[in-house]
Design an enzyme around this catalytic site. Sequence first.
Site, PDB file in Angstrom:
ATOM      1  N   PHE A  25       1.288 -22.342  36.431  1.00 11.60           N
ATOM      2  CA  PHE A  25       0.540 -21.313  35.704  1.00 11.60           C
ATOM      3  C   PHE A  25       0.140 -20.213  36.680  1.00 11.60           C
ATOM      4  CE2 PHE A  25       0.669 -23.693  31.985  1.00 11.60           C
ATOM      5  CZ  PHE A  25       0.082 -22.984  30.942  1.00 11.60           C
ATOM      6  N   CYS A  31      -8.355  -8.186  31.564  1.00 13.77           N
ATOM      7  CA  CYS A  31      -7.945  -8.198  30.158  1.00 13.77           C
ATOM      8  C   CYS A  31      -8.374  -6.881  29.519  1.00 13.77           C
ATOM      9  CB  CYS A  31      -8.587  -9.372  29.420  1.00 13.77           C
ATOM     10  SG  CYS A  31      -8.041  -9.542  27.700  1.00 13.77           S
ATOM     11  N   CYS A  46     -12.172  -9.362  21.507  1.00 15.88           N
ATOM     12  CA  CYS A  46     -11.981 -10.816  21.516  1.00 15.88           C
ATOM     13  C   CYS A  46     -13.262 -11.457  22.013  1.00 15.88           C
ATOM     14  CB  CYS A  46     -10.803 -11.192  22.415  1.00 15.88           C
ATOM     15  SG  CYS A  46     -10.539 -12.978  22.529  1.00 15.88           S
ATOM     16  N   CYS A  49     -12.873 -15.987  23.736  1.00 17.13           N
ATOM     17  CA  CYS A  49     -12.074 -16.403  24.884  1.00 17.13           C
ATOM     18  C   CYS A  49     -12.789 -17.509  25.656  1.00 17.13           C
ATOM     19  CB  CYS A  49     -11.790 -15.213  25.799  1.00 17.13           C
ATOM     20  SG  CYS A  49     -10.765 -15.628  27.227  1.00 17.13           S
ATOM     21  N   THR A  51     -11.506 -18.629  28.714  1.00 19.37           N
ATOM     22  CA  THR A  51     -10.838 -18.621  30.014  1.00 19.37           C
ATOM     23  C   THR A  51     -11.546 -17.694  30.988  1.00 19.37           C
ATOM     24  OG1 THR A  51      -8.707 -19.020  28.939  1.00 19.37           O
ATOM     25  CG2 THR A  51      -8.653 -18.155  31.180  1.00 19.37           C
ATOM     26  N   HIS A 206      -4.214 -30.047  27.320  1.00 20.68           N
ATOM     27  CA  HIS A 206      -4.693 -30.088  28.706  1.00 20.68           C
ATOM     28  C   HIS A 206      -6.190 -30.395  28.753  1.00 20.68           C
ATOM     29  CE1 HIS A 206      -5.095 -26.043  27.147  1.00 20.68           C
ATOM     30  NE2 HIS A 206      -5.961 -25.733  28.077  1.00 20.68           N
TER      31      HIS A 206
END
Length: 212
Positions: A25, A31, A46, A49, A51, A206
Site C-alpha cells: 500500500f 485530499c 467527505c 473518512c 484514514t 483488514h
Amino acid sequence: MSYAVKEIFLTLQGEGVHAGRRAVFLRFAGCNLWTGREEDRATAICQFCDTDFVGMNGENGGRYSAADLAAKVDSLWGERQSDRYVVMTGGEPMLQVDDAILDALHNHGFTVAIESNGTMAVHPKVDWVCISPKAGSDIVHKHGDELKLVWPQNASDINEIEGWDFANFLIQPMDSGSHIENQANVIAATEFVMARPKWRLSLQNHKILGLP
C-alpha cells in the site's frame, strides 16, 4: 517532481474484489475533499473518512523521487517476482500520480491499482481502477474495474450510478467508530444488496483481522 507520501507498507488488501491479495500500500498525503483535520470535518465534503493521510510521518513516509519511491515499494515486496501488486491510495492519490511514478512502478514489474474518489480523471496507465464516490462531490471518472460505495450516505441517484461503466459494484458498510452504529450500517448495506443484486457486499477485512 517529488511525491508527498504518508506511509508505505506490505499487507493484504482488505476490501473489494482483490480482498485477501498480498499488496504493497502506497498512501499519498493530502485530499481534495477534506483537510484531514478534525476541526474541519463538519464542513468537509467527505465527513466520514477513517484514514489518516495528513503529513508524511507514517511508516516509510516522506518525500520521494519517482525512482526512489518505486525502489521502496520494490524493497517492501521482496524478492518474489510474480504477482507484484501495489495499491495507490490516500487521501486522494490523483493529486500526485503522474507518468513518472507509474512508469517507475511498471518497470519494477508491478500491477498498479488505485483507490480514488473519482473527482479527478484517473491516469490511463493505471491497471486497476477503484472509484469510491462521495456524496456532494463532482464525479468525473465514471468507469473502471470496481465502484465501491460506502453506505449509508446521501449518495446521488443510485439508478444513475448503476449506469456508470464499472465491472463490479460494491457496497461497503460505513465505519462510524461506534459498535452500535456499525452494526446498523452492516444491516443497511446488506439490505441494499438484497434489494439490488447488481451490487455485492464488501467488508473491511483488514480491520477484522487487525492488519494495517
